[in-house]
Structure formats: C-alpha cells, structure tokens
Scaffold this motif. Structure first.
Motif, PDB file in Angstrom:
ATOM      1  N   SER A  18       0.863  -1.177   0.000  1.00 36.74           N
ATOM      2  CA  SER A  18       0.000   0.000   0.000  1.00 36.74           C
ATOM      3  C   SER A  18       0.895   1.220   0.000  1.00 36.74           C
ATOM      4  O   SER A  18       1.716   1.380   0.877  1.00 36.74           O
ATOM      5  CB  SER A  18      -0.917   0.010   1.222  1.00 36.74           C
ATOM      6  N   VAL A  19       0.744   2.031  -1.001  1.00 37.34           N
ATOM      7  CA  VAL A  19       1.551   3.240  -1.143  1.00 37.34           C
ATOM      8  C   VAL A  19       0.623   4.423  -1.022  1.00 37.34           C
ATOM      9  O   VAL A  19      -0.347   4.517  -1.755  1.00 37.34           O
ATOM     10  CB  VAL A  19       2.251   3.273  -2.515  1.00 37.34           C
ATOM     11  N   THR A  20       0.889   5.289  -0.093  1.00 34.86           N
ATOM     12  CA  THR A  20       0.019   6.438   0.086  1.00 34.86           C
ATOM     13  C   THR A  20       0.542   7.602  -0.714  1.00 34.86           C
ATOM     14  O   THR A  20       1.677   8.011  -0.536  1.00 34.86           O
ATOM     15  CB  THR A  20      -0.048   6.810   1.577  1.00 34.86           C
ATOM     16  N   LEU A  21      -0.304   8.101  -1.613  1.00 40.38           N
ATOM     17  CA  LEU A  21       0.124   9.188  -2.474  1.00 40.38           C
ATOM     18  C   LEU A  21      -0.279  10.550  -1.905  1.00 40.38           C
ATOM     19  O   LEU A  21       0.057  11.570  -2.476  1.00 40.38           O
ATOM     20  CB  LEU A  21      -0.485   8.996  -3.867  1.00 40.38           C
ATOM     21  N   LYS A  22      -0.998  10.558  -0.771  1.00 44.17           N
ATOM     22  CA  LYS A  22      -1.461  11.814  -0.226  1.00 44.17           C
ATOM     23  C   LYS A  22      -0.431  12.429   0.691  1.00 44.17           C
ATOM     24  O   LYS A  22      -0.566  13.489   1.169  1.00 44.17           O
ATOM     25  CB  LYS A  22      -2.753  11.595   0.561  1.00 44.17           C
ATOM     26  N   THR A  23       0.433  11.833   1.016  1.00 43.86           N
ATOM     27  CA  THR A  23       1.334  11.865   2.119  1.00 43.86           C
ATOM     28  C   THR A  23       2.251  12.986   2.345  1.00 43.86           C
ATOM     29  O   THR A  23       2.800  13.059   3.334  1.00 43.86           O
ATOM     30  CB  THR A  23       2.365  10.848   1.817  1.00 43.86           C
ATOM     31  N   THR A  24       2.746  13.573   1.398  1.00 40.94           N
ATOM     32  CA  THR A  24       3.864  14.440   1.598  1.00 40.94           C
ATOM     33  C   THR A  24       3.447  15.707   2.298  1.00 40.94           C
ATOM     34  O   THR A  24       2.389  16.233   2.070  1.00 40.94           O
ATOM     35  CB  THR A  24       4.495  14.775   0.257  1.00 40.94           C
ATOM     36  N   SER A  25       4.305  16.162   3.193  1.00 34.86           N
ATOM     37  CA  SER A  25       4.009  17.412   3.887  1.00 34.86           C
ATOM     38  C   SER A  25       4.059  18.572   2.914  1.00 34.86           C
ATOM     39  O   SER A  25       3.411  19.579   3.106  1.00 34.86           O
ATOM     40  CB  SER A  25       5.018  17.630   5.017  1.00 34.86           C
ATOM     41  N   ALA A  26       4.848  18.446   1.865  1.00 47.70           N
ATOM     42  CA  ALA A  26       4.906  19.482   0.831  1.00 47.70           C
ATOM     43  C   ALA A  26       4.812  18.813  -0.521  1.00 47.70           C
ATOM     44  O   ALA A  26       5.370  17.751  -0.744  1.00 47.70           O
ATOM     45  CB  ALA A  26       6.214  20.265   0.947  1.00 47.70           C
ATOM     46  N   GLN A  27       4.078  19.455  -1.420  1.00 50.15           N
ATOM     47  CA  GLN A  27       3.813  18.845  -2.719  1.00 50.15           C
ATOM     48  C   GLN A  27       5.094  18.532  -3.471  1.00 50.15           C
ATOM     49  O   GLN A  27       5.167  17.540  -4.188  1.00 50.15           O
ATOM     50  CB  GLN A  27       2.940  19.794  -3.546  1.00 50.15           C
ATOM     51  N   GLU A  28       6.132  19.341  -3.295  1.00 51.82           N
ATOM     52  CA  GLU A  28       7.336  19.145  -4.089  1.00 51.82           C
ATOM     53  C   GLU A  28       8.056  17.847  -3.767  1.00 51.82           C
ATOM     54  O   GLU A  28       8.932  17.421  -4.504  1.00 51.82           O
ATOM     55  CB  GLU A  28       8.291  20.332  -3.901  1.00 51.82           C
ATOM     56  N   HIS A  29       7.723  17.189  -2.655  1.00 48.85           N
ATOM     57  CA  HIS A  29       8.370  15.944  -2.284  1.00 48.85           C
ATOM     58  C   HIS A  29       7.625  14.717  -2.782  1.00 48.85           C
ATOM     59  O   HIS A  29       8.053  13.594  -2.543  1.00 48.85           O
ATOM     60  CB  HIS A  29       8.539  15.861  -0.762  1.00 48.85           C
ATOM     61  N   SER A  30       6.511  14.885  -3.431  1.00 41.53           N
ATOM     62  CA  SER A  30       5.723  13.745  -3.882  1.00 41.53           C
ATOM     63  C   SER A  30       6.477  12.969  -4.969  1.00 41.53           C
ATOM     64  O   SER A  30       7.110  13.563  -5.841  1.00 41.53           O
ATOM     65  CB  SER A  30       4.379  14.211  -4.436  1.00 41.53           C
ATOM     66  N   PRO A  31       6.403  11.644  -4.937  1.00 39.02           N
ATOM     67  CA  PRO A  31       7.031  10.837  -5.997  1.00 39.02           C
ATOM     68  C   PRO A  31       6.188  10.771  -7.266  1.00 39.02           C
ATOM     69  O   PRO A  31       6.598  10.184  -8.252  1.00 39.02           O
ATOM     70  CB  PRO A  31       7.144   9.448  -5.357  1.00 39.02           C
ATOM     71  N   VAL A  32       4.999  11.391  -7.244  1.00 35.80           N
ATOM     72  CA  VAL A  32       4.071  11.327  -8.367  1.00 35.80           C
ATOM     73  C   VAL A  32       4.092  12.638  -9.140  1.00 35.80           C
ATOM     74  O   VAL A  32       3.901  13.708  -8.562  1.00 35.80           O
ATOM     75  CB  VAL A  32       2.635  11.013  -7.893  1.00 35.80           C
ATOM     76  N   VAL A  33       4.313  12.551 -10.439  1.00 31.99           N
ATOM     77  CA  VAL A  33       4.304  13.724 -11.309  1.00 31.99           C
ATOM     78  C   VAL A  33       3.155  13.577 -12.297  1.00 31.99           C
ATOM     79  O   VAL A  33       3.064  12.574 -13.012  1.00 31.99           O
ATOM     80  CB  VAL A  33       5.634  13.872 -12.073  1.00 31.99           C
ATOM     81  N   VAL A  34       2.268  14.557 -12.334  1.00 30.26           N
ATOM     82  CA  VAL A  34       1.133  14.562 -13.249  1.00 30.26           C
ATOM     83  C   VAL A  34       1.377  15.631 -14.314  1.00 30.26           C
ATOM     84  O   VAL A  34       1.571  16.805 -13.973  1.00 30.26           O
ATOM     85  CB  VAL A  34      -0.190  14.856 -12.514  1.00 30.26           C
ATOM     86  N   PHE A  35       1.381  15.202 -15.576  1.00 29.26           N
ATOM     87  CA  PHE A  35       1.481  16.201 -16.643  1.00 29.26           C
ATOM     88  C   PHE A  35       0.119  16.853 -16.835  1.00 29.26           C
ATOM     89  O   PHE A  35      -0.887  16.181 -17.048  1.00 29.26           O
ATOM     90  CB  PHE A  35       1.928  15.542 -17.951  1.00 29.26           C
ATOM     91  N   TYR A  36       0.095  18.171 -16.740  1.00 26.27           N
ATOM     92  CA  TYR A  36      -1.149  18.887 -16.976  1.00 26.27           C
ATOM     93  C   TYR A  36      -0.811  20.266 -17.505  1.00 26.27           C
ATOM     94  O   TYR A  36       0.065  20.965 -16.965  1.00 26.27           O
ATOM     95  CB  TYR A  36      -1.994  19.018 -15.703  1.00 26.27           C
ATOM     96  N   GLU A  37      -1.488  20.666 -18.564  1.00 30.85           N
ATOM     97  CA  GLU A  37      -1.289  21.995 -19.120  1.00 30.85           C
ATOM     98  C   GLU A  37      -2.595  22.489 -19.721  1.00 30.85           C
ATOM     99  O   GLU A  37      -3.230  21.775 -20.511  1.00 30.85           O
ATOM    100  CB  GLU A  37      -0.189  21.979 -20.174  1.00 30.85           C
ATOM    101  N   SER A  38      -2.970  23.675 -19.338  1.00 41.41           N
ATOM    102  CA  SER A  38      -4.188  24.274 -19.862  1.00 41.41           C
ATOM    103  C   SER A  38      -4.087  24.416 -21.379  1.00 41.41           C
ATOM    104  O   SER A  38      -3.068  24.870 -21.908  1.00 41.41           O
ATOM    105  CB  SER A  38      -4.408  25.648 -19.223  1.00 41.41           C
ATOM    106  N   GLY A  39      -5.134  23.998 -22.063  1.00 47.90           N
ATOM    107  CA  GLY A  39      -5.153  24.088 -23.511  1.00 47.90           C
ATOM    108  C   GLY A  39      -4.561  22.911 -24.231  1.00 47.90           C
ATOM    109  O   GLY A  39      -4.616  22.846 -25.467  1.00 47.90           O
ATOM    110  N   PHE A  40      -4.002  21.948 -23.480  1.00 48.94           N
ATOM    111  CA  PHE A  40      -3.456  20.757 -24.137  1.00 48.94           C
ATOM    112  C   PHE A  40      -4.597  19.921 -24.701  1.00 48.94           C
ATOM    113  O   PHE A  40      -5.665  19.825 -24.104  1.00 48.94           O
ATOM    114  CB  PHE A  40      -2.623  19.936 -23.157  1.00 48.94           C
TER     115      PHE A  40
END
Length: 339
Positions: A18-40
C-alpha cells in the motif's frame, strides 16, 4: 508414481503493497508527477479536468510540458501520469523516455499511449497524425481497436489483487508488444529471454469470448526498462467517466499500484514426476523493484485432485531465489499445488 500438476494463483501478502500518495508534507516531495497543461489537446478519449485530477491525486506534483523534464530528473520521481490519452508533449519525449529507461513507472489514462505527439506554436497546441514511431521505442509495435463495453460482460482477472467494479468505455485499444528485447542467440523465431510481462486487468466478454481489454499492466523485469510498471487505461473513455466517484477511486488505486514498480514471482516443480514418499521440490523466484523491508511470506497448499478440503498447507519466508520443499503427498495420482 506421483504426477504433480501446478496451478499457480499468486497472492503475496506484503505489508508494503500500500503506497500512500497523499502523504507528503509538501507537494514538491511527492514521488508522483502529473502532466497537466491548460489548452493541451487530448486524443482518443475524454480527459479529466484539473479539479478532478486534484481530487484523485492530492499531493501530487503538477508539471507543464516545459517543467516535465526538471520534475522527472530530480531523482525523487517514481510515477508519471499522462491524462490525455494518446496525446503527449513531443517536446518532453526525450526526458520521458529517459525516465522510463531508468525504471520509472507510468500510468496513462485513455487512448493509445504515445501515438499522437503534440506540438505547440503561437496559436496553441496541435496534434500530429497517428504514428507509432514513439510507441515502438517502448517495444509497442501498434494498437488494435476492440469493441466498447456496451453489450459485453465485464470481467476481472482473478489472478491479480485488483478487482475493479464495472465501468464503461466506447472502444478499447490492445497493444501488440514485444516482451523480449535481447536475443539469446542468432536464429529465426522467438529466441529471447522474457524481459516483460503483460497482464490484462479487465476484459469485456461475450458468449464466453474475451473481445476487449480496456485495462492493462506491463511489468518490466530486465534490460531496457528494468523495474518499471506501466498501467494503461487503454480505451476511449466518455466525458462522464471521471465524474464518477467509483471510477475516481479506481484511478487512485491504479496510481498506487503503478508506483510499486514491477514484481516477478514464479514457482515451478524441480521434477515433473515424483515417486511415492518423495518430497516435492519447487524452484521459486521472487523479485520486486521496491524491495520489502522484511522477507515476504508465501502460503503453499497441496492436495490430490478434487480433494482441496484435505490440503496440506505450508508457509515459507521468501528470499529472492530459493527452493521450497513440500512434504511428500499422502496418495498417488495428480496433485495440485497453489501458492
């Protein structure tokens, strides 16, 4: 003489699964990267909105096309999520490919992954025509279109721990992939080692035939993408898919599952035949991209065919590679071994 027949249904009870993705005290430490760009521009599927993605992946890092290279290069990224179906930013391809080569994990939501490169000019984002040049670099030769869910029975793969609730799709896309990257010797035909494993996580079936596979998992064991786990929601999803709480929970779980990386488990009898009174030896190989803190345990049951209620059960701790010795069967004939 005892003939053993193996029926393997692998369930490893790992506390680390079980890997918790909510976890990080700060977003910059998350191991998950989501590509998102307005207009893509998405392709071959409806894409989730940013608010929907934020609810599904709280705490994840968000990266535009220009930011993606830096985010994937920081050493702390384990999972890349691409939510635009077949479309991906062409400008970031080299860094995405490098991330996957280093064993990075991948979750693609919808479409035929890596077949519609997108480029940007002064007027915005545009899609190039369908092509397989980028997919082939990932050992995917092409995609075959298969039916939508309407009129099909939703089936899950009972050999995996993921048992999703039924969901709808308009059409699905099955990849034609190569599971071997390096030849063992130079000759025609299949001559390579198994470098990857493809598992279907859900099917659409009719009259007992599986006609469509909207959810796939590819585990890479060695060579080019060693350690990586890729999960594809390889289907055209409707615009209402991400507004459903049940489907949102499924996407969150797929992200957790992908973050674990590849896992390989095989168990085979040392000999195909055993004499009465002989203990049964099995070769067991277990390898995970994310090692367990403590050795996991495996529960093995053995019984004469049709007599599962009288099974002999043994529990073992697993190292990476080892032999397991089971007590000699009490009777002759076919025996079933389940792990």
């Amino acid at each position: 003489m005892i003939l053993s027949r193996l029926v393997l249904s692998v369930i490893l009870a790992l506390g680390l699964l079980s890997v918790t993705l909510k976890t990080t005290s700060a977003q910059e430490h998350s191991p998950v990267v989501v590509f998102y760009e307005s207009g893509f521009v998405p392709a071959d599927t409806a894409a989730p909105s940013q608010s929907q993605l934020e609810k599904i992946m709280p705490g994840a890092r968000w990266a535009s096309a220009d930011q993606l290279g830096a985010q994937l290069s920081d050493g702390g990224s384990r999972l890349l999520i691409l939510p635009y179906g077949s479309a991906f930013p062409e400008i970031a391809w080299a860094r995405i490919f490098s991330f996957l080569q280093s064993g990075g994990n991948l979750l693609v939501l919808g479409g035929r992954p890596f077949t519609r490169p997108a480029y940007r000019d002064a007027s915005g984002w545009h899609l190039r025509d369908y092509e397989v040049r980028f997919a082939r670099a990932l050992m995917i030769d092409q995609y075959q279109s298969t039916p939508g869910s309407e009129g099909l029975e939703f089936q899950t793969n009972k050999e995996t721990s993921l048992q999703p609730q039924a969901f709808a799709w308009k059409q699905a896309f099955s990849p034609v992939i190569r599971l071997s990257a390096v030849d063992l010797y130079n000759r025609g035909g299949a001559a390579g080692a198994i470098d990857a494993r493809l598992d279907t996580l859900a099917w659409g079936a009719k009259n007992g035939r599986r006609l469509s596979a909207p959810l796939l998992q590819i585990d890479h064991y060695r060579n080019i993408f060693d350690g990586g786990r890729w999960i594809f929601l390889a289907a055209e999803m409707g615009s209402d898919f991400y507004g459903n709480a049940q489907n949102s929970a499924l996407i969150g779980y797929l992200a957790q599952r992908a973050s674990l990386g590849s896992e390989e488990f095989t168990a085979r009898p040392v000999m195909p035949l055993y004499l009465p009174g002989e203990p049964v030896e099995m070769d067991v190989v277990w390898h995970a991209a994310k090692p367990a803190v403590a050795a996991p345990s495996v529960r093995v049951s053995m019984y004469a065919e049709g007599e599962e209620s009288s099974a002999t059960v043994s529990t073992f701790r697993l190292d990476a590679t080892q032999n397991l010795t089971l007590p000699a069967p009490k009777s002759k004939g076919f025996h079933v071994i389940k792990t």
